[in-house]
Design a protein around this motif. Structure first.
Motif, PDB file in Angstrom:
ATOM      1  N   GLY A 109       0.813  -1.208   0.000  1.00  0.00           N
ATOM      2  CA  GLY A 109       0.000   0.000   0.000  1.00  0.00           C
ATOM      3  C   GLY A 109       0.847   1.258   0.000  1.00  0.00           C
ATOM      4  O   GLY A 109       1.661   1.473  -0.888  1.00  0.00           O
ATOM      5  N   MET A 110       0.698   2.072   1.047  1.00  0.00           N
ATOM      6  CA  MET A 110       1.391   3.354   1.087  1.00  0.00           C
ATOM      7  C   MET A 110       2.889   3.214   1.293  1.00  0.00           C
ATOM      8  O   MET A 110       3.653   4.119   0.968  1.00  0.00           O
ATOM      9  CB  MET A 110       0.795   4.235   2.188  1.00  0.00           C
ATOM     10  N   ALA A 111       3.320   2.091   1.860  1.00  0.00           N
ATOM     11  CA  ALA A 111       4.754   1.838   2.040  1.00  0.00           C
ATOM     12  C   ALA A 111       4.994   0.349   1.850  1.00  0.00           C
ATOM     13  O   ALA A 111       4.149  -0.480   2.180  1.00  0.00           O
ATOM     14  CB  ALA A 111       5.204   2.286   3.431  1.00  0.00           C
ATOM     15  N   ARG A 112       6.169   0.016   1.296  1.00  0.00           N
ATOM     16  CA  ARG A 112       6.499  -1.386   1.030  1.00  0.00           C
ATOM     17  C   ARG A 112       7.911  -1.662   1.544  1.00  0.00           C
ATOM     18  O   ARG A 112       8.752  -0.771   1.581  1.00  0.00           O
ATOM     19  CB  ARG A 112       6.490  -1.684  -0.484  1.00  0.00           C
ATOM     20  N   ASN A 113       8.165  -2.903   1.911  1.00  0.00           N
ATOM     21  CA  ASN A 113       9.529  -3.319   2.223  1.00  0.00           C
ATOM     22  C   ASN A 113       9.713  -4.757   1.771  1.00  0.00           C
ATOM     23  O   ASN A 113       8.739  -5.463   1.470  1.00  0.00           O
ATOM     24  CB  ASN A 113       9.850  -3.144   3.714  1.00  0.00           C
ATOM     25  N   GLU A 114      10.962  -5.200   1.710  1.00  0.00           N
ATOM     26  CA  GLU A 114      11.273  -6.518   1.137  1.00  0.00           C
ATOM     27  C   GLU A 114      10.571  -7.646   1.887  1.00  0.00           C
ATOM     28  O   GLU A 114       9.941  -8.518   1.277  1.00  0.00           O
ATOM     29  CB  GLU A 114      12.790  -6.741   1.157  1.00  0.00           C
ATOM     30  N   GLU A 115      10.645  -7.617   3.195  1.00  0.00           N
ATOM     31  CA  GLU A 115      10.047  -8.696   3.981  1.00  0.00           C
ATOM     32  C   GLU A 115       8.530  -8.741   3.774  1.00  0.00           C
ATOM     33  O   GLU A 115       7.942  -9.816   3.583  1.00  0.00           O
ATOM     34  CB  GLU A 115      10.364  -8.489   5.468  1.00  0.00           C
ATOM     35  N   GLY A 116       7.900  -7.573   3.801  1.00  0.00           N
ATOM     36  CA  GLY A 116       6.454  -7.521   3.641  1.00  0.00           C
ATOM     37  C   GLY A 116       5.998  -7.988   2.278  1.00  0.00           C
ATOM     38  O   GLY A 116       4.989  -8.699   2.149  1.00  0.00           O
ATOM     39  N   LEU A 117       6.720  -7.612   1.234  1.00  0.00           N
ATOM     40  CA  LEU A 117       6.345  -8.005  -0.124  1.00  0.00           C
ATOM     41  C   LEU A 117       6.487  -9.511  -0.324  1.00  0.00           C
ATOM     42  O   LEU A 117       5.653 -10.146  -0.978  1.00  0.00           O
ATOM     43  CB  LEU A 117       7.185  -7.235  -1.145  1.00  0.00           C
ATOM     44  N   LYS A 118       7.528 -10.086   0.250  1.00  0.00           N
ATOM     45  CA  LYS A 118       7.688 -11.547   0.160  1.00  0.00           C
ATOM     46  C   LYS A 118       6.554 -12.255   0.906  1.00  0.00           C
ATOM     47  O   LYS A 118       6.038 -13.282   0.452  1.00  0.00           O
ATOM     48  CB  LYS A 118       9.050 -11.958   0.713  1.00  0.00           C
ATOM     49  N   THR A 119       6.168 -11.693   2.030  1.00  0.00           N
ATOM     50  CA  THR A 119       5.034 -12.247   2.784  1.00  0.00           C
ATOM     51  C   THR A 119       3.758 -12.152   1.964  1.00  0.00           C
ATOM     52  O   THR A 119       2.960 -13.108   1.908  1.00  0.00           O
ATOM     53  CB  THR A 119       4.861 -11.492   4.118  1.00  0.00           C
ATOM     54  N   ALA A 120       3.555 -10.996   1.319  1.00  0.00           N
ATOM     55  CA  ALA A 120       2.346 -10.787   0.520  1.00  0.00           C
ATOM     56  C   ALA A 120       2.254 -11.799  -0.614  1.00  0.00           C
ATOM     57  O   ALA A 120       1.185 -12.380  -0.857  1.00  0.00           O
ATOM     58  CB  ALA A 120       2.329  -9.364  -0.037  1.00  0.00           C
ATOM     59  N   ILE A 121       3.349 -12.016  -1.309  1.00  0.00           N
ATOM     60  CA  ILE A 121       3.344 -12.967  -2.432  1.00  0.00           C
ATOM     61  C   ILE A 121       2.956 -14.362  -1.937  1.00  0.00           C
ATOM     62  O   ILE A 121       2.127 -15.054  -2.544  1.00  0.00           O
ATOM     63  CB  ILE A 121       4.726 -12.990  -3.118  1.00  0.00           C
ATOM     64  N   LYS A 122       3.526 -14.748  -0.811  1.00  0.00           N
ATOM     65  CA  LYS A 122       3.217 -16.068  -0.242  1.00  0.00           C
ATOM     66  C   LYS A 122       1.745 -16.165   0.146  1.00  0.00           C
ATOM     67  O   LYS A 122       1.061 -17.161  -0.148  1.00  0.00           O
ATOM     68  CB  LYS A 122       4.115 -16.298   0.973  1.00  0.00           C
TER      69      LYS A 122
END
Length: 667
Positions: free
Chosen positions: A544-557
């Motif tokens: 959303g308004m901010a992204r980071n590597e760990e969060g994006l990998k979690t989202a994909i999973k």
């Protein structure tokens, strides 16, 4: 990885479009009568394109899932449309509009396309005035302008707070005229389900009649996708509930590259979310930032008192208010671009200064504007400017004339009178700058398949400036595609009608029927909306308004797991051979489940912050976006390979020959 050819014409920037028009191939009027064009979507881009092409002589088939073309989501645009006419004599020009748009997009848009957009912008206003669009006018009769975020001139033409509606009615009237003449076959309550590609060229679509459930074949020599953006992947957004990304996703899966899907716009002036059961968010026009001042209390005790109702915001003295945009960005103040304003609001709310019970709201206050306008009017009418009761009443009249319907809408939804107390606003998903990759001619990587308006990626870069969406949609439909499509269709003057009884149409129709059958026979336990809401929460939390590597990998999973759950456990009541809104939603959400994953893949790949894409690992000490021009001055164009996480990346290198790349600053 291949380098993409954008087919940008040779020559100086200011001459590229003229050179193209002077040298492109044409189709003569007699030959146009034997050529068919399909237009999917009837918003500003689709409506203007269909009307223009039909008026030129082509046979047009226009499709929309709404009950009428005039109900397209373009109708919801409120604030205005940009054009470089310099009516205010404040230094505007074609070049300045071009510069502001490229800078506002954080130097991630294509120079040639943006300059063409600025170049034709003045023609759009003339076209719309000729159609009877009731733009606001000033005392002398000239069209009025107002300011919008990211610029220091007044170039936004408007019709109160309903500019999109009035522009769409203009395009709709032009479209309806051609329907009446038999040049446009209008298919309302029809949804495109699949693109048909024959010998490598787009040659038609499979559509579903949403009333009867009938699956239909429609052929054409070219297909135009004008279906808007994909903001509803977040579930809660300012988009209409029916807005979706399915048409764009369908052509992506047939070979059209999807560009910059991670570039999503957060709009800073929306009504805050009130409950878990909410199904959409409401936009308050950015034009309100012309005259409204945004603030939160300076002291935490005042924040708590306002939340509890012990204090009213209008009773807080100016010295106890933090006008944080004016403090942080003195040169632009409340008129910074949307991404900057949105992140600043989030920063204040994250720090604990949010003014509603959820802690996710800031104030948008019109008290200063009401007083300023009131004094001006009192002076003009010879009244006492020290009579503050009279001044406020006169000021309210001026504000009502400019923003009345927006204030009325706010009061109806919140039961607060914004003339008396500040509005509460918070950022929300609004627009998508990413979309189908197109070249200078607006053609996708599938020959004969074009994408116009918000459905393509081309003009806004990483952040759209306000009042540019209406400008791009109408520019593409009225003034670009009529030239560029002729250059392609010149090869089809002897092709004849495209038959629909071929194996390509058979296979495409089978794909559609199989997908519908799988959904209808899947007697699961979960509703489409419940699964869509869960997808939206994942997207908002991690992309959303901010992204980071760990969060994006979690989202994909999590998205991959949710997609599997969707196909195994979704329940759709009713039948496929009739009106079935749940089936419509399921088909669209199935596409969102894949598109959302690609958005996260793209955001993970782009390890820089730019515009609406804010990577927490890439920010300045002041918390501003930090671009990486050395490694990321390119368009990410993704090729579908069967799995969003395995999409193949292609790059279009962006070259800036007329603008110097520099850190974007509004201070």
């Amino acid at each position: 990885m291949t380098k993409l050819d954008a087919k940008i014409p040779e020559g100086p920037l200011k001459d590229k479009w003229t050179n193209f028009k002077n040298n492109c191939r044409l189709v003569n009027p007699a030959n146009k009568r034997s050529i068919d064009v399909i237009v999917v979507g009837t918003g500003l881009a689709g409506g203007s394109a269909a009307a223009s092409l039909a008026e030129m002589g082509y046979n047009v088939k226009a499709f929309c899932f709404q009950d009428s073309a005039r109900r397209a989501h373009s109708i919801a645009a409120q604030g205005g449309i940009n054009a470089a006419k310099n009516y205010q004599n404040d230094g505007d020009s074609t070049y300045r509009l071009f510069y502001d748009t490229v800078k506002g997009g954080d130097y991630r848009s294509r120079e040639a396309n943006v300059y063409r957009l600025a170049e034709v912008s003045a023609n759009i206003i003339d076209q719309c005035v000729a159609q009877g669009v009731p733009f606001a006018r000033e005392y002398g009769g000239l069209l009025d302008n107002r300011s919008f975020g990211g610029v220091q001139v007044q170039r936004t033409f408007y019709a109160k707070g309903q500019t999109g509606q009035q522009l769409l009615l203009g395009a709709y009237s032009a479209l309806s005229r051609q329907v009446g003449k038999g040049k446009i076959a209008m298919y309302s309550r029809h949804e495109m389900m699949e693109l048909v590609v024959v010998d490598g060229k787009a040659r038609g679509i499979i559509a579903r009649n949403l009333v009867t459930g009938e699956i239909q074949r429609h052929s054409a020599h070219a297909v135009l996708i004008c279906s808007g953006g994909y903001g509803n992947v977040f579930y809660l957004s300012t988009n209409a509930m029916g807005s979706n990304g399915s048409a764009a996703w369908k052509i992506h899966k047939k070979g059209a590259y999807f560009a910059n899907p991670c570039y999503n716009q957060i709009h800073p002036t929306c009504l805050p979310r009130t409950s878990e059961h909410q199904s959409k968010l409401t936009l308050m026009s950015e034009s309100l930032r012309n005259d409204g001042r945004i603030w939160v209390p300076k002291k935490m005790e005042d924040v708590e008192a306002i939340r509890s109702g012990a204090k009213k915001p209008k009773d807080l003295p100016a010295e106890d208010r933090d006008y944080y945009l004016e403090r942080r960005y003195p040169a632009f103040g409340n008129l910074v671009p949307r991404d900057v304003a949105s992140r600043a609001a989030k920063e204040r709310c994250d720090a604990g200064f949010g003014v509603n019970k959820t802690g996710e709201a800031v104030f948008l206050d019109f008290a200063s504007a009401i007083e300023r306008y009131g004094k001006e009017k009192a002076l003009q009418e010879g009244e006492d400017t020290n009579n503050m009761a009279l001044v406020r009443e006169l000021g309210k009249e001026v504000v009502k004339a400019k923003y009345g319907n927006l204030f009325q809408m706010y009061e109806k939804i919140t039961d607060d009178n914004p003339y008396e107390t500040p509005m509460k606003i918070y950022p929300a998903i609004h627009y998508t700058m990413g979309g189908i990759w197109v070249d200078y001619n607006l053609m996708t990587t599938i020959p004969g398949c074009y994408a116009l308006g918000e459905a393509n990626f081309s003009d806004h870069g990483a952040n759209r400036l306000g009042a540019s969406a209406l400008m791009q949609g109408l520019a593409d439909g009225y003034f670009v595609i009529p030239y560029t499509i002729g250059d392609y269709l010149a090869d089809d003057i002897r092709t004849g009608e495209i038959p629909t009884d071929t194996k390509e149409f058979d296979e495409a129709e089978k794909e559609v029927r199989d997908r519908i059958e799988k959904l209808m026979n899947n007697k699961g336990s979960k509703s489409v909306d419940s699964l869509h809401r869960r997808l939206g929460k994942i997207m908002w939390e991690y992309c959303g308004m901010a992204r980071n590597e760990e969060g994006l990998k979690t989202a994909i999973k999590e998205i991959r797991a949710l997609r599997e759950e969707f196909w195994n456990d979704v329940f759709i009541p009713g039948k496929a051979d009739g009106l079935n809104p749940e089936l419509e939603k399921a088909c669209r959400v199935a596409d969102f489940m894949e598109l959302g994953e690609l958005m996260c893949v793209d955001a993970l790949n782009r390890t820089e912050s730019c515009g609406g894409h804010f990577r927490e690992e890439s920010q300045t000490e002041e918390g501003e976006a930090m671009r990486n021009d050395k490694d990321f001055t390119f368009v990410s164009a993704w090729e579908y390979t069967g799995d969003p996480s395995e999409a193949k990346l292609h790059k279009e290198e962006l070259k800036y020959e007329n603008i110097e790349l520099k850190t974007r600053s509004y201070k």
